[in-house]
Design a protein around this motif. Structure first.
Motif, PDB file in Angstrom:
ATOM      1  N   UNK B 101       1.278  -1.229   0.036  1.00 23.47           N
ATOM      2  CA  UNK B 101      -0.368  -0.122  -0.005  1.00 23.47           C
ATOM      3  C   UNK B 101       1.040   1.456  -0.067  1.00 23.47           C
ATOM      4  N   UNK B 102       0.811   1.916  -0.840  1.00 25.23           N
ATOM      5  CA  UNK B 102       1.888   3.143  -0.606  1.00 25.23           C
ATOM      6  C   UNK B 102       1.656   4.244   0.260  1.00 25.23           C
ATOM      7  N   UNK B 103       1.064   4.507   0.684  1.00 22.83           N
ATOM      8  CA  UNK B 103       0.433   5.909   1.706  1.00 22.83           C
ATOM      9  C   UNK B 103       0.683   5.108   2.970  1.00 22.83           C
ATOM     10  N   UNK B 104       2.118   5.874   3.352  1.00 22.06           N
ATOM     11  CA  UNK B 104       1.984   5.031   4.807  1.00 22.06           C
ATOM     12  C   UNK B 104       1.998   6.345   5.807  1.00 22.06           C
ATOM     13  N   UNK B 105       1.996   7.877   5.293  1.00 19.84           N
ATOM     14  CA  UNK B 105       1.920   8.367   6.131  1.00 19.84           C
ATOM     15  C   UNK B 105       0.499   8.572   6.923  1.00 19.84           C
ATOM     16  N   UNK B 106      -0.778   7.810   6.596  1.00 17.49           N
ATOM     17  CA  UNK B 106      -1.505   7.849   7.638  1.00 17.49           C
ATOM     18  C   UNK B 106      -1.886   6.766   8.360  1.00 17.49           C
ATOM     19  N   UNK B 107      -1.320   5.774   8.228  1.00 19.97           N
ATOM     20  CA  UNK B 107      -1.126   4.515   9.238  1.00 19.97           C
ATOM     21  C   UNK B 107      -0.059   4.667   9.998  1.00 19.97           C
ATOM     22  N   UNK B 108      -0.157   3.296  10.624  1.00 20.40           N
ATOM     23  CA  UNK B 108       0.404   3.971  12.722  1.00 20.40           C
ATOM     24  C   UNK B 108       0.281   4.274  13.596  1.00 20.40           C
ATOM     25  N   UNK B 109       1.013   4.817  14.257  1.00 22.28           N
ATOM     26  CA  UNK B 109       0.873   5.274  15.842  1.00 22.28           C
ATOM     27  C   UNK B 109       1.186   7.638  15.396  1.00 22.28           C
ATOM     28  N   UNK B 110       1.194   7.549  16.383  1.00 22.95           N
ATOM     29  CA  UNK B 110       1.743   9.199  15.747  1.00 22.95           C
ATOM     30  C   UNK B 110       2.584   9.706  16.117  1.00 22.95           C
ATOM     31  N   UNK B 111       2.876  10.830  15.229  1.00 21.88           N
ATOM     32  CA  UNK B 111       3.912  11.590  14.720  1.00 21.88           C
ATOM     33  C   UNK B 111       5.667  11.628  15.890  1.00 21.88           C
ATOM     34  N   UNK B 112       5.134  11.686  17.084  1.00 22.22           N
ATOM     35  CA  UNK B 112       6.006  11.548  18.317  1.00 22.22           C
ATOM     36  C   UNK B 112       6.640   9.658  18.513  1.00 22.22           C
ATOM     37  N   UNK B 113       5.755   8.995  18.492  1.00 20.78           N
ATOM     38  CA  UNK B 113       6.225   7.868  18.233  1.00 20.78           C
ATOM     39  C   UNK B 113       7.003   7.354  17.833  1.00 20.78           C
ATOM     40  N   UNK B 114       7.205   7.856  16.185  1.00 22.58           N
ATOM     41  CA  UNK B 114       7.717   7.829  15.131  1.00 22.58           C
ATOM     42  C   UNK B 114       8.524   7.849  15.024  1.00 22.58           C
ATOM     43  N   UNK B 156       9.356  -1.913  13.808  1.00 21.69           N
ATOM     44  CA  UNK B 156       8.649  -0.577  12.550  1.00 21.69           C
ATOM     45  C   UNK B 156       7.503  -1.738  12.577  1.00 21.69           C
ATOM     46  N   UNK B 157       7.164  -2.585  12.326  1.00 21.56           N
ATOM     47  CA  UNK B 157       5.915  -3.006  11.537  1.00 21.56           C
ATOM     48  C   UNK B 157       5.002  -2.480  13.140  1.00 21.56           C
ATOM     49  N   UNK B 158       5.060  -2.416  13.898  1.00 20.40           N
ATOM     50  CA  UNK B 158       3.856  -1.982  15.201  1.00 20.40           C
ATOM     51  C   UNK B 158       3.641  -0.489  15.071  1.00 20.40           C
ATOM     52  N   UNK B 159       4.643   0.684  15.108  1.00 17.03           N
ATOM     53  CA  UNK B 159       5.025   1.894  15.436  1.00 17.03           C
ATOM     54  C   UNK B 159       4.765   2.839  13.809  1.00 17.03           C
ATOM     55  N   UNK B 160       5.551   1.991  12.623  1.00 14.48           N
ATOM     56  CA  UNK B 160       5.187   2.768  11.449  1.00 14.48           C
ATOM     57  C   UNK B 160       3.776   1.985  10.581  1.00 14.48           C
ATOM     58  N   UNK B 161       4.030   0.918  10.111  1.00  9.73           N
ATOM     59  CA  UNK B 161       2.903  -0.134   9.573  1.00  9.73           C
ATOM     60  C   UNK B 161       3.368  -1.424   8.989  1.00  9.73           C
ATOM     61  N   UNK B 162       2.816  -2.397   8.868  1.00  9.54           N
ATOM     62  CA  UNK B 162       3.310  -3.792   8.515  1.00  9.54           C
ATOM     63  C   UNK B 162       3.759  -3.174   6.840  1.00  9.54           C
ATOM     64  N   UNK B 163       3.149  -2.372   6.215  1.00 12.70           N
ATOM     65  CA  UNK B 163       3.643  -2.108   4.903  1.00 12.70           C
ATOM     66  C   UNK B 163       4.759  -1.345   5.013  1.00 12.70           C
TER      67      UNK B 163
END
Lengths: 85, 268
Positions: B101-114, B156-163
């Protein structure tokens, strides 16, 4: 003196790990149970450290506090979070 | 916490303490001796000993020396069990493909965690590399370093996303390729001296590290005053690669959504 200090530390870590293990078994929310289990593993890691086994500590911390809870959380996500009656 | 819980915990603690007291008094059989045993004395004497050049490992870390030299074959078979388990997990997920899935900006946890995770994405691999490459000098080794490095994958899987990982080029097949390179490295290191000995026409053993009385070949143990520990450095490095990417495969497979896996595995 040093020996008594070491033994006291060991006892404290061991007793904390027992409490965490009991709470992990009793807890119905499986996510919380995983956290208790991780606390128990962290205590074991400290015990290994006090008993001068740093090689084991280096593998025990990432595996038991990082990877095993992660696997369990993945698995819990695939089933139900709360344990039924 | 309820009153009953407190009571149960207190009674468990009292039980364990009394059991420990009885054991310490020798009530449950003879206690093990507290002085160092003979086999341990031999290991400690031979780990780095220039006076016995045909028996030593020339590495400063006795645990790694035992794991990869004195008892090297044991570790090889343990490694084989670990890889068989990973092969089994790959076989369970056969036919399941990871989606991009191309767009990973909206997936995952908050910007602080990222942001915090982005810092650890550099720090944790650094620690694991030092644990692997110094495994023959200080506590550590290949498996330890590999499992530390896998924490990055999980984060990285948990905080960002599986993509996140597939988009950045770490697919399951690539991880499988690196894992196979690690395994191949372990296999080649274990028979490297044997192959050279066949060419030169001298005697050698499988898993040989330093020269023995009847086998003159050995891995380099000291290069420019830096202790290499012979084959231990290579074993640690390749085990690090193999373990890190082996765990990566498992976590990439676990992160695939359940519906998709069910659809493929149930329908055959």
């Amino acid at each position: 003196m040093l020996e008594i200090f070491t033994l006291t530390l060991l006892t404290l870590f061991a007793i904390t790990s027992v409490v965490a293990a009991y709470l992990a078994i009793r807890e119905r929310d499986l996510v919380k149970a995983v956290v208790y289990s991780a606390i128990q593993s962290a205590m074991y890691a400290l015990i290994y450290y006090v008993l001068m086994a740093p090689d084991i500590v280096l593998v025990y911390i990432p595996v038991s506090v990082g990877l095993i809870p992660a696997v369990l959380l993945f698995v819990i996500k695939k089933t139900e979070r709360y344990e039924g009656d | 916490m309820k009153k009953a819980d407190v009571f149960v915990i207190a009674s468990i603690i009292v039980f364990i303490l009394s059991l420990a007291y009885i054991t310490a008094l020798g009530g449950l059989g003879p206690l093990p001796p507290i002085n160092v045993r003979r086999i341990a004395i031999n290991y400690l004497n031979l780990t780095y000993n220039t006076f016995t050049p045909y028996l030593t490992v020339f590495a400063l870390e006795s645990v790694t020396s035992i794991v990869w030299d004195f008892r090297g074959l044991d570790t090889l078979y343990e490694t084989a069990v670990f890889y068989a388990a990973i092969i089994a997990s790959i076989a369970l997920y056969r036919g399941v493909y990871m989606d991009f899935k191309k767009n990973t900006e909206k997936t995952g946890l908050s910007p602080i965690a990222k942001t915090v995770t982005r810092i650890s994405l550099i720090l944790i691999p650094t620690v694991s590399a030092s644990v692997a490459l110094h495994g023959h000098l200080t506590p550590g080794g290949g498996f330890q370093a590999g499992s530390i490095a896998t924490v990055v994958i999980v984060l990285s899987i948990i905080i960002f996303s599986r993509y996140f990982l597939p988009i950045h080029g770490l697919s399951k097949n690539k991880a499988l390729l690196f894992r196979s390179i690690g395994l191949l490295g372990i296999a080649i290191t274990s028979i490297a001296l044997l192959l050279i000995a066949i060419v030169l026409g001298v005697n050698a053993y499988i898993f040989q590290n330093q020269a023995k009385i009847d086998a003159p070949l050995s891995f380099p143990s000291l290069v420019d005053n830096y202790i290499l520990g012979g084959s231990l450095l290579f074993f640690n490095l390749f085990e690090f690669i193999a373990v890190a990417f082996g765990f990566t495969i498992v976590f990439l497979l676990l992160s695939i959504s359940e519906e998709k896996v069910k659809k493929v595995t149930m329908d055959g």
